[in-house]
Structures are given as C-alpha cells and as structure tokens.
Design a protein around this motif. Structure first.
Motif, PDB file in Angstrom:
ATOM      1  N   PRO A  95       0.872  -1.035  -0.065  1.00 49.75           N
ATOM      2  CA  PRO A  95       0.056   0.046  -0.028  1.00 49.75           C
ATOM      3  C   PRO A  95       0.870   1.293   0.023  1.00 49.75           C
ATOM      4  O   PRO A  95       0.656   2.283  -0.748  1.00 49.75           O
ATOM      5  N   VAL A  96       1.984   1.194   0.704  1.00 48.35           N
ATOM      6  CA  VAL A  96       2.827   2.563   0.860  1.00 48.35           C
ATOM      7  C   VAL A  96       3.574   2.510  -0.498  1.00 48.35           C
ATOM      8  O   VAL A  96       3.473   3.606  -1.129  1.00 48.35           O
ATOM      9  N   LEU A  97       3.932   1.607  -1.031  1.00 43.27           N
ATOM     10  CA  LEU A  97       4.830   1.508  -2.517  1.00 43.27           C
ATOM     11  C   LEU A  97       3.645   2.155  -3.438  1.00 43.27           C
ATOM     12  O   LEU A  97       4.007   2.870  -4.386  1.00 43.27           O
ATOM     13  N   ALA A  98       2.457   1.688  -3.317  1.00 44.90           N
ATOM     14  CA  ALA A  98       1.327   2.048  -4.338  1.00 44.90           C
ATOM     15  C   ALA A  98       1.315   3.572  -4.207  1.00 44.90           C
ATOM     16  O   ALA A  98       1.131   4.201  -5.346  1.00 44.90           O
ATOM     17  N   LYS A  99       1.201   3.940  -2.883  1.00 42.73           N
ATOM     18  CA  LYS A  99       0.802   5.597  -2.843  1.00 42.73           C
ATOM     19  C   LYS A  99       1.844   6.453  -2.986  1.00 42.73           C
ATOM     20  O   LYS A  99       1.595   7.277  -3.794  1.00 42.73           O
ATOM     21  N   LEU A 100       3.230   5.790  -3.019  1.00 41.33           N
ATOM     22  CA  LEU A 100       4.463   6.697  -3.756  1.00 41.33           C
ATOM     23  C   LEU A 100       4.590   6.610  -5.028  1.00 41.33           C
ATOM     24  O   LEU A 100       4.787   7.709  -5.719  1.00 41.33           O
ATOM     25  N   ARG A 101       4.334   5.299  -5.565  1.00 35.10           N
ATOM     26  CA  ARG A 101       4.164   5.553  -7.223  1.00 35.10           C
ATOM     27  C   ARG A 101       3.247   6.526  -7.738  1.00 35.10           C
ATOM     28  O   ARG A 101       3.261   6.820  -8.739  1.00 35.10           O
ATOM     29  N   ALA A 102       1.835   6.344  -7.042  1.00 35.54           N
ATOM     30  CA  ALA A 102       0.628   7.108  -7.706  1.00 35.54           C
ATOM     31  C   ALA A 102       1.054   8.490  -7.575  1.00 35.54           C
ATOM     32  O   ALA A 102       0.619   9.328  -8.218  1.00 35.54           O
ATOM     33  N   ILE A 128       5.035   4.151   9.169  1.00 38.18           N
ATOM     34  CA  ILE A 128       6.008   3.902   8.056  1.00 38.18           C
ATOM     35  C   ILE A 128       7.181   3.996   8.581  1.00 38.18           C
ATOM     36  O   ILE A 128       7.689   4.816   9.278  1.00 38.18           O
ATOM     37  N   PRO A 129       8.276   3.345   8.118  1.00 37.71           N
ATOM     38  CA  PRO A 129       9.644   3.658   8.479  1.00 37.71           C
ATOM     39  C   PRO A 129      10.197   5.011   8.289  1.00 37.71           C
ATOM     40  O   PRO A 129       9.946   5.654   7.115  1.00 37.71           O
ATOM     41  N   GLU A 130      11.047   5.518   8.998  1.00 38.98           N
ATOM     42  CA  GLU A 130      11.543   7.084   9.112  1.00 38.98           C
ATOM     43  C   GLU A 130      12.209   7.373   7.700  1.00 38.98           C
ATOM     44  O   GLU A 130      11.812   8.543   7.116  1.00 38.98           O
ATOM     45  N   VAL A 131      12.858   6.407   7.024  1.00 36.59           N
ATOM     46  CA  VAL A 131      13.734   6.681   5.904  1.00 36.59           C
ATOM     47  C   VAL A 131      12.461   6.815   4.682  1.00 36.59           C
ATOM     48  O   VAL A 131      12.827   7.733   3.820  1.00 36.59           O
ATOM     49  N   VAL A 132      11.453   6.298   4.811  1.00 38.47           N
ATOM     50  CA  VAL A 132      10.562   6.210   3.853  1.00 38.47           C
ATOM     51  C   VAL A 132       9.807   7.670   4.020  1.00 38.47           C
ATOM     52  O   VAL A 132       9.312   8.439   3.028  1.00 38.47           O
ATOM     53  N   ARG A 133       9.296   7.912   5.195  1.00 40.47           N
ATOM     54  CA  ARG A 133       8.792   9.330   5.527  1.00 40.47           C
ATOM     55  C   ARG A 133       9.504  10.380   4.941  1.00 40.47           C
ATOM     56  O   ARG A 133       9.216  11.262   4.482  1.00 40.47           O
ATOM     57  N   ASP A 134      10.872  10.380   5.223  1.00 41.46           N
ATOM     58  CA  ASP A 134      11.744  11.303   4.740  1.00 41.46           C
ATOM     59  C   ASP A 134      11.903  11.364   3.409  1.00 41.46           C
ATOM     60  O   ASP A 134      12.013  12.255   2.827  1.00 41.46           O
TER      61      ASP A 134
END
Length: 234
Positions: A95-102, A128-134
């Motif tokens: 779901p997170v990967l999908a949101k980022l790609r979208a 969500i992991p901090e590195v992804v949030r950043d």
C-alpha cells in the motif's frame, strides 16, 4: 529369596507408578487434551498464516508490477486506478509503495497539488519507516520549488538539511533552488556553499551547486545584466 523380594518391590513400585499416572490422567485429562489441541491448532494456524502471507505477498507483488507496466505504457489513469486498489486492499509494504508511485504519476501528469498531498500523507504516517517518510517529505519539497514558496519548501526540507542526515545534500539543493527562485540570493548562496564544502556530497550535486554559485556571483557582479538562467532541476 532376596531376588524374590527385589522382584516384589519392583512390581509394587510399578503398580504405584501406574496408579499415580492413572490418577493424574483422570484428574488432568481435560487440561492435557486441551493443551495438545492448542499445540496442534497453533501449528496448523501458523502454517496457514505462512501460506496466506506468501500467497498474498506474491499476488500483491504481481498487482504492483502490473500497475507499473500500465504506467510504462502511458496508461496513467489505469495505472492510478490499479495503484489505488492496491493501496486500499493490499498487504505488507505494497500500500505504501502504491501510494508513492501514484504520487509520482500524479506529478508527471501535472497534478502537483495531488502529488504533494499524497507525499505528505506518507511523510506523516508514523507506522511507516522513518527513511521512507523522509523520502516522501523530500519529494514534496522538490515539487514545491515550482509550485510553492520558500517557506513551504523549508517546512518540508530544512529538518533534513542537518550535517548528519543522509538526505542532506538533496534537501540543501532543494532549499537553495527555492531561495534562488524567490530572489533571495544570499540564502541560496548559503545553501549551495554548504553543498560545495561538504566532502561527502555526491559529485553531480556538488557540480550543480557550483554552477549555481557561479551564476549568483556573475549576477552580483553585473547587476544590470539580463536575468540569470533558470536554476538546474534535480
């Protein structure tokens, strides 16, 4: 005779042990059976979860790749729809990967506001992991260079511009470009100088920072000259 006594004693002991086992079994039979069932059911449940997790991870991975293929084929709306479904119904990290790609697709489509909002949603989700949030925060900052103010870019990026942050080089570049775009050449010079003087900065980022410093210096030396060229995009 002693041997007969020993045999008798062993038989008595065996009988006593057998009686104790029978007594324990009669007394604790429900508990023993329940514990055995729990072990069996627990093992079966764990194996079932493993199968479900593997099966669904594979399915979500296939759905994500299918959405990426739609994007590659310039079927942006279909890709966004597929990613939206995965974001809502997917499992694991998908779901997170999908949101980022979208969000990236929205920015490519020209919907900067929608992309920034999506990146901000990710950056504010503490699950969500901090590195992804950043990374999401930084993506929002770069989009805001063109569509927002220096203050908006700073609100996203400045927290990552500190000396020990892994994303400081890109954060400083975003801040420098935003300051340059806003006409604050002094602030832009500060950010680009921090990049140029950081021995750990990637060469391509350092080169772009030096180009901007040279451009700012040339503009300052010839105040009546034509406007400086547009800032290089990252």
């Amino acid at each position: 005779m002693a041997q007969d006594n020993d045999s008798f004693i062993r038989e008595v002991n065996d009988e006593l042990r057998s009686e104790r086992v029978s007594t324990i079994w009669r007394r604790f039979r429900p508990v023993i059976i329940a514990a055995a069932l729990l072990i069996v059911l627990g093992t079966a449940g764990y194996r079932g979860y493993e199968y479900w997790h593997t099966h669904n991870s594979s399915r979500y991975g296939d759905e994500f790749l299918a959405a990426l293929n739609l994007a590659k084929q310039n079927k942006t709306d279909e890709a966004l729809a597929a990613l939206g479904t995965l974001e809502k119904d997917g499992g694991g990290s998908y779901p997170v990967l999908a949101k980022l790609r979208a969000a990236t697709l929205m920015s490519e489509k020209g919907d900067a506001a929608g992309a920034i909002a999506a990146f901000n949603d990710v950056s504010k989700d503490n699950s969500i992991p901090e590195v992804v949030r950043d990374l999401a925060k930084l993506r929002a900052a770069w989009l805001l260079i063109d569509t927002g103010t220096y203050a908006q870019v700073s609100a996203e990026a400045e927290v990552m511009a500190t000396q020990n942050h892994a994303l400081r080089h890109s954060a400083r570049e975003a801040l420098g470009l935003a300051a340059y775009k806003a006409g604050d050449t002094a602030k832009a010079r500060e950010w680009f100088t921090e990049i140029a003087s950081d021995a750990e900065a990637p060469r391509n980022v350092t080169n772009r920072a030096q180009i901007m410093l040279d451009t700012i210096a040339a503009s300052a030396a010839a105040p009546g000259a034509a406007p400086a060229p547009a800032a290089p995009q990252g």
